[in-house]
Design a protein around this motif. Sequence first.
Motif, short mmCIF file in Angstrom:
data_model
loop_
_atom_site.label_atom_id
_atom_site.label_comp_id
_atom_site.label_asym_id
_atom_site.label_seq_id
_atom_site.Cartn_x
_atom_site.Cartn_y
_atom_site.Cartn_z
N VAL A 200 0.84 -1.22 0.00
CA VAL A 200 0.00 0.00 0.00
C VAL A 200 0.87 1.25 0.00
O VAL A 200 0.58 2.22 -0.71
N LEU A 201 1.95 1.23 0.79
CA LEU A 201 2.82 2.40 0.88
C LEU A 201 3.60 2.64 -0.41
O LEU A 201 4.03 3.77 -0.67
N LEU A 202 3.79 1.58 -1.22
CA LEU A 202 4.48 1.75 -2.50
C LEU A 202 3.67 2.63 -3.46
O LEU A 202 4.22 3.29 -4.35
N ILE A 203 2.36 2.63 -3.28
CA ILE A 203 1.48 3.44 -4.14
C ILE A 203 1.49 4.91 -3.69
O ILE A 203 1.14 5.80 -4.45
N LEU A 204 1.93 5.14 -2.45
CA LEU A 204 1.90 6.48 -1.87
C LEU A 204 2.68 7.52 -2.69
O LEU A 204 2.15 8.61 -2.96
N PRO A 205 3.95 7.24 -3.09
CA PRO A 205 4.67 8.25 -3.88
C PRO A 205 3.95 8.63 -5.17
O PRO A 205 3.97 9.79 -5.58
N PHE A 206 3.27 7.63 -5.79
CA PHE A 206 2.52 7.90 -7.01
C PHE A 206 1.35 8.85 -6.73
O PHE A 206 1.07 9.76 -7.50
N SER A 207 0.68 8.64 -5.59
CA SER A 207 -0.44 9.51 -5.20
C SER A 207 0.04 10.93 -4.96
O SER A 207 -0.58 11.90 -5.40
N ILE A 208 1.17 11.06 -4.25
CA ILE A 208 1.73 12.39 -3.96
C ILE A 208 2.14 13.09 -5.25
O ILE A 208 1.93 14.30 -5.43
N PHE A 209 2.72 12.32 -6.18
CA PHE A 209 3.13 12.88 -7.47
C PHE A 209 1.93 13.45 -8.23
O PHE A 209 1.98 14.56 -8.76
N ILE A 210 0.82 12.69 -8.26
CA ILE A 210 -0.38 13.16 -8.95
C ILE A 210 -0.93 14.42 -8.28
O ILE A 210 -1.29 15.39 -8.95
N LEU A 211 -1.00 14.41 -6.95
CA LEU A 211 -1.49 15.57 -6.21
C LEU A 211 -0.67 16.82 -6.52
O LEU A 211 -1.21 17.89 -6.80
N THR A 212 0.66 16.65 -6.49
CA THR A 212 1.56 17.78 -6.72
C THR A 212 1.40 18.33 -8.12
O THR A 212 1.36 19.56 -8.32
N LYS A 213 1.31 17.44 -9.11
CA LYS A 213 1.18 17.85 -10.51
C LYS A 213 -0.11 18.63 -10.74
O LYS A 213 -0.12 19.70 -11.37
N ILE A 214 -1.21 18.10 -10.22
CA ILE A 214 -2.51 18.74 -10.41
C ILE A 214 -2.53 20.11 -9.74
O ILE A 214 -2.99 21.10 -10.32
N MET A 215 -2.01 20.17 -8.50
CA MET A 215 -2.04 21.43 -7.76
C MET A 215 -1.15 22.49 -8.41
O MET A 215 -1.51 23.67 -8.47
N SER A 216 0.02 22.07 -8.93
CA SER A 216 0.91 23.04 -9.57
C SER A 216 0.30 23.58 -10.87
O SER A 216 0.45 24.75 -11.20
N LYS A 217 -0.40 22.70 -11.61
CA LYS A 217 -1.06 23.11 -12.86
C LYS A 217 -2.21 24.06 -12.58
O LYS A 217 -2.37 25.11 -13.22
N SER A 218 -3.06 23.67 -11.63
CA SER A 218 -4.25 24.48 -11.34
C SER A 218 -3.89 25.80 -10.69
O SER A 218 -4.59 26.80 -10.85
#
Length: 464
Positions: A200-218
């Motif tokens: 489950v924790l292996l998926i965490l960096p991917f989640s953080i990456f998506i969050l960061t990308k979306i927030m920086s774009k918006s």
Amino acid sequence: MNNKNNNGPLGGKGPGMGMRAVDKAKDFKGTLKKLLSSMSKYKYTLIIIFIFAIASTIFSIIGPKMLGNATTELFNGIVNKFSGSGGVNFTAVLHILIKLLILYILSTIFLYIQGILMANISQKYTYQLRKDISLKINRIPMSFFDKKERGEVLSIITNDVDTLSQSLNQAATQLITSIVTVIGIAIMMFSINIVISLVVLLILPFSIFILTKIMSKSQKYFKNQQEYLGHVNGKIEEMFSGYDVVKSFNAEEKILEEFEIENEKLGEAGWKSQFISGLMHPLMTFLSNFNYVIVAILGSYFTIKGKMSVGDIQSFISYSKNFTHPLAQIAQVSNMIQSMIASAERVFEFLEVQEEIVAKDMKELGEVKGDVIFEHVKFGYYPNQTVIKDFSINVKSGQKVAIVGPTGAGKTTLVKLLMRFYRVNQGSILIDNKNINDLGKTELRKTFGMVLQDTWLFNGTICE
């Protein structure tokens, strides 16, 4: 005075349509220290708030584990009943559910108390800030307001204080509870099964990456949205404030065309910002459901192997689904804190503006005769721009004197100097042979009657 207010009546910087662009402080650490220092009298209450917030979060984290134990008890009882070796121990299940109910009640009580205390502190603190600002306004020299846009000053007094109040009420406790939730859930997951937790924790960096990308774009589009909102507010203010001028010059179509251009830009920026930020929820939902599938598959495998109970799978699914939520909250709260510190920085800068110089031993003007003397007065609003080079005049009591000249000649400046809105660079101004620099500003200004070119009608009766 040139009024370059393009940000609307409140500067167009406050909570507008949807989310707002995140302002960043020039000195984050320095402003944070000032904020904490100014709130030091509430430190013991804040400590209690944080303790209650942590306790409430811990109680809510323990809940799924206990609920899983109840599920395991029921499952084992049903299996035993079918195998003919017993049945469900409802007494044990009841004891678990009673403990669970007590935990959730305590969690709710602690959450309620910390919410009430935090709201009380934030309101008291912002009340004191507004009071300090209102007192400060009367001590700030006129030169400050001449160099600042009206909308900017209004935005500090209203929007920045409101942002500070709302962020204090939400961000501080939410950040603590989110961090405690992430740590607590991670501990509980590892206590159930280390292998599934690592997956489950292996998926965490991917989640953080998506969050960061979306927030920086918006974020870029939200910033544009706030800027265009300011322009639209400015156009609206001009249209209604100068309505008679617009009508008299038949400029309706031109004004509407300009407004349409700004409104179109605002709509485009608003659509893009909302669309991109709207992707966050479905993507996070997908990742959460993906976690659910992984936990269900691996949990079933370990249950068959006898290394996990059915209740543990239920608890783990609950923890894994709740694990990404506090991470998203931390990202949102960090933006909220950035905006809060930026607002606090502007408020503190305003409160630290140099005040009018007040002499220690002020002379009394006494009964005013009315002799006014300007002696070789030199003045400029800026050091390298001299408006009045060498002006002298002696006006006797009872004389009527008119000062005539083109726009920018310095007529209004003379009145401002006479009422000591500004101090002369050289020379002196005397009233009844008393230097106005030696008189109290209240004593001085109550002797004058000034009718400005632009009238402002305050709320009240004609008598008032």
